[in-house]
Design a protein around this motif. Structure first.
Motif, PDB file in Angstrom:
ATOM      1  N   PHE A   1       3.232   5.709 -14.765  1.00 23.10           N
ATOM      2  CA  PHE A   1       3.403   5.974 -13.437  1.00 23.10           C
ATOM      3  C   PHE A   1       3.809   4.566 -12.484  1.00 23.10           C
ATOM      4  CE2 PHE A   1      -1.355   5.689 -13.113  1.00 23.10           C
ATOM      5  CZ  PHE A   1      -1.317   4.831 -12.317  1.00 23.10           C
ATOM      6  N   ARG A   2       4.382   4.823 -11.608  1.00 23.57           N
ATOM      7  CA  ARG A   2       4.508   3.624 -10.787  1.00 23.57           C
ATOM      8  C   ARG A   2       4.015   3.607  -9.283  1.00 23.57           C
ATOM      9  NH1 ARG A   2      10.105   1.127  -7.457  1.00 23.57           N
ATOM     10  NH2 ARG A   2       9.027   2.763  -5.796  1.00 23.57           N
ATOM     11  N   MET A   3       3.211   2.618  -8.903  1.00 27.95           N
ATOM     12  CA  MET A   3       2.598   2.597  -7.907  1.00 27.95           C
ATOM     13  C   MET A   3       3.018   1.029  -6.925  1.00 27.95           C
ATOM     14  SD  MET A   3      -1.480   1.950  -8.404  1.00 27.95           S
ATOM     15  CE  MET A   3      -1.570   1.016  -6.847  1.00 27.95           C
ATOM     16  N   THR A   4       3.257   1.281  -5.781  1.00 26.61           N
ATOM     17  CA  THR A   4       3.233   0.148  -5.100  1.00 26.61           C
ATOM     18  C   THR A   4       1.945  -0.633  -4.835  1.00 26.61           C
ATOM     19  OG1 THR A   4       4.097  -0.963  -2.981  1.00 26.61           O
ATOM     20  CG2 THR A   4       3.387   1.106  -2.540  1.00 26.61           C
ATOM     21  N   ILE A   5       1.812  -1.969  -4.400  1.00 23.35           N
ATOM     22  CA  ILE A   5       0.719  -2.471  -4.232  1.00 23.35           C
ATOM     23  C   ILE A   5       0.941  -2.971  -2.764  1.00 23.35           C
ATOM     24  CG2 ILE A   5       0.276  -3.486  -6.598  1.00 23.35           C
ATOM     25  CD1 ILE A   5       1.661  -6.245  -5.443  1.00 23.35           C
ATOM     26  N   LEU A   6       1.684  -2.644  -1.888  1.00 20.25           N
ATOM     27  CA  LEU A   6       1.720  -2.824  -0.369  1.00 20.25           C
ATOM     28  C   LEU A   6       0.667  -2.439   0.462  1.00 20.25           C
ATOM     29  CD1 LEU A   6       5.682  -2.419   0.039  1.00 20.25           C
ATOM     30  CD2 LEU A   6       4.487  -4.181   0.028  1.00 20.25           C
ATOM     31  N   PRO A   7      -0.273  -1.341   0.366  1.00 21.40           N
ATOM     32  CA  PRO A   7      -1.089  -0.821   1.310  1.00 21.40           C
ATOM     33  C   PRO A   7      -2.124  -1.988   1.522  1.00 21.40           C
ATOM     34  CG  PRO A   7      -0.629   1.019  -0.330  1.00 21.40           C
ATOM     35  CD  PRO A   7       0.022  -0.106  -0.927  1.00 21.40           C
ATOM     36  N   SER A   8      -2.785  -1.985   2.581  1.00 23.84           N
ATOM     37  CA  SER A   8      -3.781  -3.148   2.958  1.00 23.84           C
ATOM     38  C   SER A   8      -4.585  -3.066   1.988  1.00 23.84           C
ATOM     39  CB  SER A   8      -4.414  -2.724   4.114  1.00 23.84           C
ATOM     40  OG  SER A   8      -5.325  -1.367   4.181  1.00 23.84           O
ATOM     41  N   MET A   9      -5.309  -4.242   1.896  1.00 21.89           N
ATOM     42  CA  MET A   9      -6.203  -4.508   0.662  1.00 21.89           C
ATOM     43  C   MET A   9      -7.445  -3.271   0.444  1.00 21.89           C
ATOM     44  SD  MET A   9      -7.226  -6.485  -1.820  1.00 21.89           S
ATOM     45  CE  MET A   9      -6.536  -8.101  -1.683  1.00 21.89           C
ATOM     46  N   GLU A  10      -7.914  -2.957   1.828  1.00 18.96           N
ATOM     47  CA  GLU A  10      -8.885  -1.777   2.045  1.00 18.96           C
ATOM     48  C   GLU A  10      -8.410  -0.627   1.411  1.00 18.96           C
ATOM     49  OE1 GLU A  10      -8.120  -4.007   4.585  1.00 18.96           O
ATOM     50  OE2 GLU A  10      -9.535  -5.315   4.290  1.00 18.96           O
ATOM     51  N   LYS A  11      -7.201  -0.204   1.958  1.00 21.99           N
ATOM     52  CA  LYS A  11      -6.598   0.961   1.590  1.00 21.99           C
ATOM     53  C   LYS A  11      -6.159   1.142   0.199  1.00 21.99           C
ATOM     54  CE  LYS A  11      -4.601   3.894   4.385  1.00 21.99           C
ATOM     55  NZ  LYS A  11      -3.572   4.522   5.424  1.00 21.99           N
ATOM     56  N   LEU A  12      -5.699  -0.041  -0.552  1.00 23.05           N
ATOM     57  CA  LEU A  12      -5.309  -0.247  -2.024  1.00 23.05           C
ATOM     58  C   LEU A  12      -6.624   0.088  -2.842  1.00 23.05           C
ATOM     59  CD1 LEU A  12      -3.028  -0.787  -4.058  1.00 23.05           C
ATOM     60  CD2 LEU A  12      -3.522  -3.172  -3.729  1.00 23.05           C
ATOM     61  N   LYS A  13      -7.795  -0.812  -2.279  1.00 25.84           N
ATOM     62  CA  LYS A  13      -9.177  -0.489  -3.021  1.00 25.84           C
ATOM     63  C   LYS A  13      -9.317   0.936  -3.174  1.00 25.84           C
ATOM     64  CE  LYS A  13     -13.496  -2.549  -3.813  1.00 25.84           C
ATOM     65  NZ  LYS A  13     -14.626  -3.418  -3.493  1.00 25.84           N
ATOM     66  N   VAL A  14      -9.346   1.771  -1.886  1.00 23.18           N
ATOM     67  CA  VAL A  14      -9.833   3.119  -2.094  1.00 23.18           C
ATOM     68  C   VAL A  14      -8.814   3.924  -2.914  1.00 23.18           C
ATOM     69  CG1 VAL A  14      -9.700   5.198  -0.280  1.00 23.18           C
ATOM     70  CG2 VAL A  14     -10.618   2.877   0.451  1.00 23.18           C
ATOM     71  N   LEU A  15      -7.689   3.600  -2.748  1.00 20.18           N
ATOM     72  CA  LEU A  15      -6.719   4.348  -3.637  1.00 20.18           C
ATOM     73  C   LEU A  15      -6.742   3.866  -5.097  1.00 20.18           C
ATOM     74  CD1 LEU A  15      -2.475   3.995  -3.195  1.00 20.18           C
ATOM     75  CD2 LEU A  15      -3.429   3.945  -5.323  1.00 20.18           C
ATOM     76  N   LEU A  16      -7.229   2.939  -5.498  1.00 27.58           N
ATOM     77  CA  LEU A  16      -7.370   2.615  -6.940  1.00 27.58           C
ATOM     78  C   LEU A  16      -8.550   3.234  -7.322  1.00 27.58           C
ATOM     79  CD1 LEU A  16      -6.270  -1.151  -6.926  1.00 27.58           C
ATOM     80  CD2 LEU A  16      -5.192   0.660  -7.916  1.00 27.58           C
ATOM     81  N   GLU A  17      -9.762   3.409  -6.585  1.00 27.77           N
ATOM     82  CA  GLU A  17     -10.791   4.001  -6.954  1.00 27.77           C
ATOM     83  C   GLU A  17     -10.819   5.488  -6.984  1.00 27.77           C
ATOM     84  OE1 GLU A  17     -13.462   2.607  -3.999  1.00 27.77           O
ATOM     85  OE2 GLU A  17     -13.853   0.555  -4.737  1.00 27.77           O
ATOM     86  N   LYS A  18      -9.778   6.094  -6.130  1.00 21.41           N
ATOM     87  CA  LYS A  18      -9.606   7.614  -6.192  1.00 21.41           C
ATOM     88  C   LYS A  18      -8.852   7.880  -7.314  1.00 21.41           C
ATOM     89  CE  LYS A  18      -9.682   9.181  -1.434  1.00 21.41           C
ATOM     90  NZ  LYS A  18      -8.883   9.940  -0.263  1.00 21.41           N
ATOM     91  N   LEU A  19      -7.796   7.025  -7.787  1.00 21.21           N
ATOM     92  CA  LEU A  19      -7.008   7.127  -8.775  1.00 21.21           C
ATOM     93  C   LEU A  19      -7.936   7.299 -10.228  1.00 21.21           C
ATOM     94  CD1 LEU A  19      -3.585   5.482  -9.538  1.00 21.21           C
ATOM     95  CD2 LEU A  19      -4.763   6.155 -11.368  1.00 21.21           C
TER      96      LEU A  19
END
Length: 505
Positions: A468-486
């Motif tokens: 899959f392709r995901m962007t790394i553009l979300p804010s650091m906080e939101k990106l961390k939440v995204l990665l943990e949910k994933l």
């Protein structure tokens, strides 16, 4: 036509018989090349995300409160703030009365005034020349010369475009011709940015896939180029090779040696080279450096530099600015036959000109504040690229800690493209539903977590692999939440369709 009927009460009723007009444009009469076009970045998963988002706004219940769109490299939509100096210059160009305002710095006013002098009627609302505003083309040529450490750049070879995509499609239109064995073949990397496959399908050209080497950080293998070229020669005429560097969706930065090999290959096989370099400012790995195809070509000597046809592309949408909505971009085209060059200008003139506001934005990117100018301190305080580098490292680290996910280093660009293990039972379910396995994965992820990413099948991948392709553009906080949910979703997905023990075996 009218029908008259008389009922038993002797009442006359006039009925109009309306013949239903058939539609001229149906799926049967639609241009088949349009039906062949696919664009995964805004494909079915993204449409489903929009549907869920509208449902949330109307009060529908989901296991999450928002949709996190990590499907596209749209920096401002992800919360990145605009660059003040760029917006000041474009604002001054759009509303020249502000040139009298003390709220704007002098260096922004000077740039805006120069751009307006180059516009018809000194207005951003006028058409420019089809190739773009002359002074902006000159600034781009100066930027290219500085970037490439003195390699000559002729502003007459520079064309402003509506984003890089417009330039890429224009060059492909010039190249695509022929029927049967003479039909134009276009070599593209796999995985690739779907603009290329979509444009090739629309133009009814032949797509020639060459596979990047995932085991070596998505490097370009010269032996793979030869394999793809020789196989394609049996059914078409390969005429062009496209390279994306830094890579989208793969995030790799190609080495100078690799670029030399590609250019030598193009020289030997008489191929036109298209270098998509829109992520040239987005290099995060300390072991990597961006090398422009033009500079490498120059360093290979006059035999190469004066003969290989090369079009390179850049954009306002990426880098540190992320100004996607302005649709600004340019291409530099080298070694065109003079008569063909006139035909390119003719082709570009059909669309009149790129948005002049986008041209102004492009000018600021290639002509930023200098150390002696008042806007320099604020401009160079920007931490955008540093933050992206940190997010690239975090993304790689978290994904590689998840069983069944393997992510190469995100050396550049704005995306991670990890490989994912999908259990056989999930593969069978996807097959029964008529979709690729990684699309099923992304769909379930969206439905369970609200995270919108793009299946690797939309970019192309080796048979039997899933990404899959995901962007790394979300804010650091939101990106961390995204990665943990994933991470949590992936483990749950594995448990549903197999077992962690089976994966470890």
């Amino acid at each position: 036509m009218f029908t008259i009927s008389i009922n038993r009460h002797m009442t006359v009723k006039v009925v109009e018989n309306i013949k239903m007009r058939e539609k001229t444009l149906t799926m049967e009469t639609l241009n088949p090349q349009v039906k062949a076009v696919e664009y995964a970045v805004r494909g079915p998963i993204v449409l489903k995300a929009g549907e869920i988002e509208r449902g949330l706004q109307q009060g529908q219940k989901h296991p999450f409160t928002e949709v996190i769109k990590a499907n596209i490299g749209d920096a401002h939509a992800m919360g990145q703030k605009p660059i003040t100096f760029l917006r000041q210059v474009v604002a001054l160009c759009s509303f020249p009365e502000l040139l009298e305002s003390p709220s704007f710095p002098e260096d922004a006013k000077v740039r805006a005034g120069r751009i307006l002098q180059g516009c018809g009627g000194q207005s951003l609302g006028s058409y420019s020349a089809s190739q773009g505003v002359d002074c902006i083309r000159r600034d781009i040529a100066a930027y290219i010369k500085q970037r490439d450490k003195g390699v000559p750049a002729d502003w007459d070879n520079v064309y402003l475009t509506t984003g890089a995509s417009d330039g890429i499609v224009s060059i492909l239109k010039m190249l695509v011709s022929g029927q049967g064995l003479s039909r134009c073949g276009v070599m593209i990397p796999i995985p690739q940015y779907p603009l290329y496959s979509a444009a090739i399908a629309e133009m009814d050209a032949v797509q020639i896939n060459y596979y990047l080497d995932e085991d070596h950080c998505w490097a370009l293998d010269i032996n793979e180029l030869h394999r793809a070229y020789l196989a394609a020669k049996e059914h078409c005429h390969p005429r062009v090779i496209c390279i994306i560097n830094p890579g989208n969706p793969t995030g790799q930065v190609q080495s100078k040696k690799c670029i030399e090999e590609v250019l030598h290959f193009a020289f030997e096989e008489n191929l036109f080279v298209m270098a998509d370099e829109v992520y040239q400012d987005n290099v995060y790995s300390t072991d990597c450096q961006f090398h422009s195809f033009k500079k490498v070509l120059y360093e290979m000597g006059p035999e190469y530099f004066n003969t290989v046809e090369l079009a390179s592309f850049h954009s306002t949408s990426k880098g540190y600015s992320g100004e996607c909505g302005f649709r600004g971009g340019y291409m530099e085209v080298l070694n065109l036959d003079p008569e063909v060059k006139a035909q390119l200008v003719k082709l570009l003139s059909v669309r009149l000109c790129p948005p002049v506001s986008g041209q102004a934005a492009m000018d600021v990117i290639v002509n930023p504040p200098l150390p002696h100018e008042p806007s320099y301190p604020q401009f160079h305080e920007s931490t955008i690229l540093g933050a992206l580098a940190e997010k690239a490292r975090m993304t790689e680290h978290i994904l590689n800690a998840v069983p069944g996910i393997k992510c190469n280093p995100v050396q550049g660009a704005m995306y991670a493209f990890p490989s994912i293990f999908i259990p056989p039972r999930a593969v069978e379910e996807a097959k029964a539903l008529g979709m690729p396995p990684d699309m099923l994965y992304c769909l379930r992820l969206l439905e369970d977590t609200g995270i919108c990413i793009v299946p690797g099948s939309g970019f192309g991948q080796r048979e039997g692999t899933h990404h899959f392709r995901m962007t790394i553009l979300p804010s650091m906080e939101k990106l961390k939440v995204l990665l943990e949910k994933l991470r949590d979703f992936h483990i749950k997905f594995l448990k549903k369709y197999s077992s962690l023990e089976e994966l470890e075996r």
